[in-house]
Design a protein around this motif. Sequence first.
Motif: not given
Length: 597
Positions: A434, A438, A468-469, A471, A473, A506, A508-509, A516, A536, A596
């Motif tokens: 990221t 983030a 992976e948690k 994010y 935007y 955004s 992606d993983r 997005f 979320h 998250e």
Amino acid sequence: MKITYLDGKRLYYAFLSGAKEVIANKKELNRINLFPVADGDTGSNLSRTLSIVGSEAVKDDSLTVTLNSMGDAALRGAIGNSGIIFAQFINGLKNSIDRAESVNVSKFAQAVDNAVNYTYQGINNPVEGTILTVMKDWADSLKKLKNRSSDFAEVMEESLISASSSLENTKNQLAVLREADVVDSGAQAFVLFLEGIVGFIKTGDLKDLKINSTAKIEIAQEEEIGKETEIKYRYCTEAYLENLEIEIPALREKLSDLGDSLIVAGDRSKLRVHIHTSNPPEFFIKLNKFATILDQKADDMLLQQAVKYNRKTEIAVLTDSIADFPEEYRDQHQVHLLPLNILLAGTNYLDKVTIDSKNFFDIIDEAEEYPSSAQPAVKKIEDQLNYLAEHYDSIIAITVSAKMSGTYDNLTKAAENVKKENEELKIEVIDSKTNSGAEGLLVMEAVEKIEAGKSFEEAVSYLKSIREKLYIYVSVSDFKYMVRGGRVSPLKGKLAGFLNLKPIISIDREGNGIAFATAFSKKGNFKKIKSILEDHQSENGIKRFAVVHGDDLERAKRYLESFRELLDIEVEFLEPISPIVAMNAGRGSTAVALLEK
């Protein structure tokens, strides 16, 4: 055998022998480094400076050819107060020996005296009780001895006694040294340098005279000396310049109000400028008006001193400058910064260090050629990792997504090289997958786990498990920055402008940037991001969030207030984005980053 002349080859080998002594005692020189700032890096800086000179110097029969190569290399490679003083001294010698194949003792003594005077001239406020004093006393000794003997070995050995006596007296000349009962670190290095030269001249031994910047000797473990002192100016800042358009005294006058410890080494064609300042960006903005900037650096002396006297953990946290989070947090938790490069108008700046968010959009809006970015060079990263290795047992480095930058790859290569020389050192390079706020949240998670007592392995495992948690935007306000930066074609940019499209970007993983969502107004973007956060929150819950912006503080505050109420948690931080992120996100962009549960 009597030695009556000094030529290029003899100087070359004498230099290598002196440099080896300094490099071998690097740790001890760092330990006793108290003046002008107790930042513990004199040994490292001088080792780097002398290593570069030794590796780039030309071994030639001609003294002039060898000295010229040493002078040029010294200006290119010098870092730190003492390193630049060394470079000025070498260039003073170079200027004093005009097209000579060799010199005798008498001419050498005169050249050294001239070089010391030249060194003093390069310093704004020379302080006695330092390397300068020892250089001067050594030069005075040579002048007295030149009429007694024509033998270099005899004269150098006798003059070393005077230099050593001068070194011992430094602890009586500066209060900070007297209180700690130690000699000046730079002065000690100069005497070690002379000892190496004397050893070579007396024996002529050429064995093992290869310079190795990682050479070490075992020294007794001693408690840190000195104490934390107030640092008036935070950054040890340096620039390597060419083609200076004004006279050096005029340059010194224009820079003197920005800090202290100002040194200008070299001449108008090539020079290195050193200053302690709290505002490196202003320093480089001024310099850029008068010369071409070839290289630059700014070391954080406040952090270096904190690590020396009050290190918080045994695990270092290092992150690149794309990670956005508060500078206050970085200071409080001793997070180390690896700046990326920004090439702007022909000058390579260091992101968040020698160029910052203040006025950045005004600068790029007026630039004829849009700036570009680049990852740090492997050698620069190695220098930083070697510094951390001297103070920590292990290092966790967190980088921007490897899909977006080569920083992860270069850091990995540098870590492998450093570990070859220090097999016990543990280094883990973590691709955050990221960027921006983030990535900043991931850095904060790393700090909290380490300060909570988690082991190196536990912290690494945890950080990899939560990537992976994460994010982010980004509400992009103006497409023109993405067009100028090459992320969007001019045709698509015009179309988006015509339709008043406001994209949400955004990641992606896998760490790739993605479009997005899209709205037709900033208000529409806000509603979509709010809806995304609600999703979320309902699916997994949100542990923490942050807001970052590109020169739109008022809009960012509205995001903060609304999302704080929506999520019922306090925001971690509200920060401007780094200049590199700003190049693509653009003015008016606003983003929310989240982790998250």
